[in-house]
Design an enzyme around this catalytic site. Structure first.
Site, PDB file in Angstrom:
ATOM      1  N   HIS A   1       0.851  -1.207   0.000  1.00  0.00           N
ATOM      2  CA  HIS A   1       0.000   0.000   0.000  1.00  0.00           C
ATOM      3  C   HIS A   1       0.879   1.247   0.000  1.00  0.00           C
ATOM      4  O   HIS A   1       1.535   1.567   0.986  1.00  0.00           O
ATOM      5  CB  HIS A   1      -0.919   0.012   1.220  1.00  0.00           C
ATOM      6  CG  HIS A   1      -1.976   1.069   1.152  1.00  0.00           C
ATOM      7  ND1 HIS A   1      -3.326   0.779   1.055  1.00  0.00           N
ATOM      8  CD2 HIS A   1      -1.900   2.428   1.146  1.00  0.00           C
ATOM      9  CE1 HIS A   1      -4.016   1.908   1.009  1.00  0.00           C
ATOM     10  NE2 HIS A   1      -3.176   2.932   1.060  1.00  0.00           N
TER      11      HIS A   1
ATOM     12  N   ASP B   1       2.428   3.255   2.760  1.00  0.00           N
ATOM     13  CA  ASP B   1       1.336   4.211   2.550  1.00  0.00           C
ATOM     14  C   ASP B   1       1.843   5.570   2.061  1.00  0.00           C
ATOM     15  O   ASP B   1       1.509   5.990   0.958  1.00  0.00           O
ATOM     16  CB  ASP B   1       0.496   4.365   3.828  1.00  0.00           C
ATOM     17  CG  ASP B   1      -0.883   4.974   3.588  1.00  0.00           C
ATOM     18  OD1 ASP B   1      -1.201   5.280   2.422  1.00  0.00           O
ATOM     19  OD2 ASP B   1      -1.638   5.132   4.562  1.00  0.00           O
TER      20      ASP B   1
ATOM     21  N   GLN C   1      -9.985   9.477  -4.570  1.00  0.00           N
ATOM     22  CA  GLN C   1      -9.670  10.092  -3.265  1.00  0.00           C
ATOM     23  C   GLN C   1     -10.826  10.902  -2.684  1.00  0.00           C
ATOM     24  O   GLN C   1     -11.049  10.918  -1.491  1.00  0.00           O
ATOM     25  CB  GLN C   1      -8.436  10.996  -3.429  1.00  0.00           C
ATOM     26  CG  GLN C   1      -8.117  11.896  -2.251  1.00  0.00           C
ATOM     27  CD  GLN C   1      -7.377  11.169  -1.141  1.00  0.00           C
ATOM     28  OE1 GLN C   1      -6.193  10.879  -1.255  1.00  0.00           O
ATOM     29  NE2 GLN C   1      -8.087  10.861  -0.074  1.00  0.00           N
TER      30      GLN C   1
ATOM     31  N   HIS D   1       1.306   5.437  -1.981  1.00  0.00           N
ATOM     32  CA  HIS D   1       0.756   6.498  -2.847  1.00  0.00           C
ATOM     33  C   HIS D   1       1.926   7.198  -3.529  1.00  0.00           C
ATOM     34  O   HIS D   1       2.470   8.167  -2.998  1.00  0.00           O
ATOM     35  CB  HIS D   1      -0.065   7.506  -2.035  1.00  0.00           C
ATOM     36  CG  HIS D   1      -1.325   6.939  -1.470  1.00  0.00           C
ATOM     37  ND1 HIS D   1      -2.564   7.138  -2.045  1.00  0.00           N
ATOM     38  CD2 HIS D   1      -1.536   6.141  -0.399  1.00  0.00           C
ATOM     39  CE1 HIS D   1      -3.485   6.502  -1.337  1.00  0.00           C
ATOM     40  NE2 HIS D   1      -2.888   5.885  -0.332  1.00  0.00           N
TER      41      HIS D   1
ATOM     42  N   GLU E   1     -11.135   4.108   7.438  1.00  0.00           N
ATOM     43  CA  GLU E   1      -9.880   4.736   7.905  1.00  0.00           C
ATOM     44  C   GLU E   1     -10.281   5.903   8.814  1.00  0.00           C
ATOM     45  O   GLU E   1     -10.162   7.076   8.462  1.00  0.00           O
ATOM     46  CB  GLU E   1      -9.034   5.222   6.719  1.00  0.00           C
ATOM     47  CG  GLU E   1      -7.665   5.736   7.155  1.00  0.00           C
ATOM     48  CD  GLU E   1      -6.827   6.283   6.006  1.00  0.00           C
ATOM     49  OE1 GLU E   1      -7.317   6.282   4.850  1.00  0.00           O
ATOM     50  OE2 GLU E   1      -5.699   6.721   6.261  1.00  0.00           O
TER      51      GLU E   1
ATOM     52  N   HIS F   1      -9.749   1.710   0.227  1.00  0.00           N
ATOM     53  CA  HIS F   1      -9.539   2.373   1.527  1.00  0.00           C
ATOM     54  C   HIS F   1     -10.872   2.286   2.266  1.00  0.00           C
ATOM     55  O   HIS F   1     -11.906   2.702   1.718  1.00  0.00           O
ATOM     56  CB  HIS F   1      -9.192   3.845   1.342  1.00  0.00           C
ATOM     57  CG  HIS F   1      -7.801   4.110   0.843  1.00  0.00           C
ATOM     58  ND1 HIS F   1      -7.370   3.718  -0.392  1.00  0.00           N
ATOM     59  CD2 HIS F   1      -6.760   4.747   1.432  1.00  0.00           C
ATOM     60  CE1 HIS F   1      -6.109   4.094  -0.538  1.00  0.00           C
ATOM     61  NE2 HIS F   1      -5.711   4.726   0.547  1.00  0.00           N
TER      62      HIS F   1
HETATM   63 ZN   LIG Z   1      -3.692   4.936   1.298  1.00  0.00          ZN
END
Ligand SMILES: [Zn+2]
Length: 406
Positions: free
Chosen positions: A60, A313, A156, A62, A217, A214
């Site tokens: 995971h 992440d 997102q 970005h 979270e 996701h």
């Molecule tokens: Zn993430």
């Protein structure tokens, strides 16, 4: 970069004596034999009894966000919500080239620490458009000899909150993204979150792709998206093809409800990815003291047979100011955050960043058996326990038999 024919005197987990790994000209492990002497010549590596592992897997990341911290205003609250807000403004101005350069920097760092596989999410939506996606796909192309990268088309800003995003996601999948991403908890209401999940499965069916969402979270113990994801996974026939990333709220549920959700995840064969550094950093922000840790219930998930892996992440971005790309560091944080203290629990974190993650990414030909790709990392220690304790730089990293970092 050098093609390696033999890795000599390697310590591998589960073997009592050092072994030689004989590699084939196309970069696979051909044979594993008892060690037979010292290395000779540049095509051989003498591991000298050091631990040799299959490459680490960052399940995971970005890449579009990496090293963007200095492009955004400071995250004063430290929350996920403020980070998303700052990023929303900045991403409108980013060029594919800017994204590509930052992503390549992060990829090279990850490789230097022994990462051979990355699953990255990339922000696609009506603000980001496809520019971030273009940048990350270009970075993947330019580093294809160093690392294998799966790209997740990640909405997102939500789906119901961002009308038009589904068409952008469709285009991203046509351009080369591999998986359908989601952010189910980032909608206005629980009904919208459930609809978000249904839309992900519609898109996954349309393109015949896996899902990495996701989900939950948040510390909110009433954020109940994960159980819907697990139920839909079974109903839509997507068992084994779905990953739930973060799942922080599970830690806040009462134990009875948590047990139910964990049972659903196990039955649906949903993979869970935890991101210890970022979860520790972003969650618990509404607590005074004591502050919760923010991670999902890793030990309980593992005990129930759920496949759990861990990711970096973020690397120096508005969500998280630190992060190096070292999976040993990720494991080190996980050991602290989830109270993993026995020798076997610590050793098992070695699986979380290798074989468990390989299952999440659905990799075949991964490992140290004959026939697997020679994607290897040499570590100057004798166990994963020592690797997490000392977090050394690897003296050698191989991708398909070629030395890509030393
Ligand atoms: Zn993430």
């Amino acid at each position: 970069m050098d093609r390696i024919q033999t890795v000599r005197n390697a310590r591998i987990r589960g073997a009592n004596v050092p072994v030689d790994l004989i590699l084939s000209p196309d970069g696979r492990i051909e044979r594993v034999e008892p060690a037979s002497g010292r290395a000779t010549g540049p095509a051989e590596i003498d591991a000298g009894g050091m631990l040799v592992m299959p490459s680490f897997i960052d399940s995971h990341l970005h890449l579009d966000l990496a090293y963007s911290l200095d492009l955004v205003p400071p995250n004063e609250s430290g929350t996920l919500a403020e980070a998303i807000r700052h990023w929303e403004r900045v991403k409108r101005e980013l060029t594919p080239d800017n994204v590509c350069q930052r992503a390549i920097r992060a990829i090279r760092e990850e490789v230097s620490f022994g990462t051979g596989f990355i699953r990255t999410h990339v922000d696609v939506g009506t603000s980001a458009g496809l520019r971030l996606c273009e940048g990350v796909l270009a970075a993947r192309e330019q580093t294809r000899d160093l690392v294998d990268i799966q790209v997740v088309a990640f909405p997102q800003d939500g789906i119901l909150q961002d009308p038009g995003v589904l068409d952008v996601m469709r285009e991203a999948l046509r351009m080369g993204c591999d998986l359908v991403g989601g952010i189910a908890h980032n909608e206005r209401t629980d009904d919208d979150s459930r609809q978000h999940i249904d839309l992900l499965f519609d898109l996954a069916e349309e393109f015949d792709r896996d899902i990495d969402c996701h989900i939950d979270e948040t510390d909110d113990p009433y954020s109940r998206c994960t159980e819907v994801l697990a139920a839909r996974t079974v109903e839509r026939g997507w068992k084994g093809r779905v990953t739930a990333s973060h799942v922080c709220a599970l830690a806040g549920y009462d134990n009875v409800h948590a047990a139910k959700v964990i049972r659903l995840l196990a039955a649906a064969e949903v993979n869970v990815v935890t991101n210890p550094g970022v979860n520790l950093h972003l969650q618990g922000r509404f607590d005074r003291y004591p502050k919760r840790r923010g991670l999902t219930r890793v030990r309980e998930l593992l005990a129930a047979g759920v496949n759990v892996s861990a990711g970096q992440d973020c690397i120096r971005d508005p969500f998280y100011p630190l992060g190096t790309g070292s999976l040993l560091e990720v494991g080190h944080l996980l050991i602290h955050a989830d109270h993993l203290s026995t020798a076997s629990q610590i050793e098992n974190v070695g699986d979380i960043i290798t074989t468990n993650a390989a299952r999440t990414l659905r990799l075949s030909e991964y490992g140290l058996e004959p026939g697997c790709w020679a994607d290897l990392v040499v570590l100057p220690v004798n166990s994963m326990h020592e690797a997490f304790r000392t977090r050394p730089a690897p003296p050698a990293v191989l991708k398909r038999g070629v030395r890509v970092s030393r």
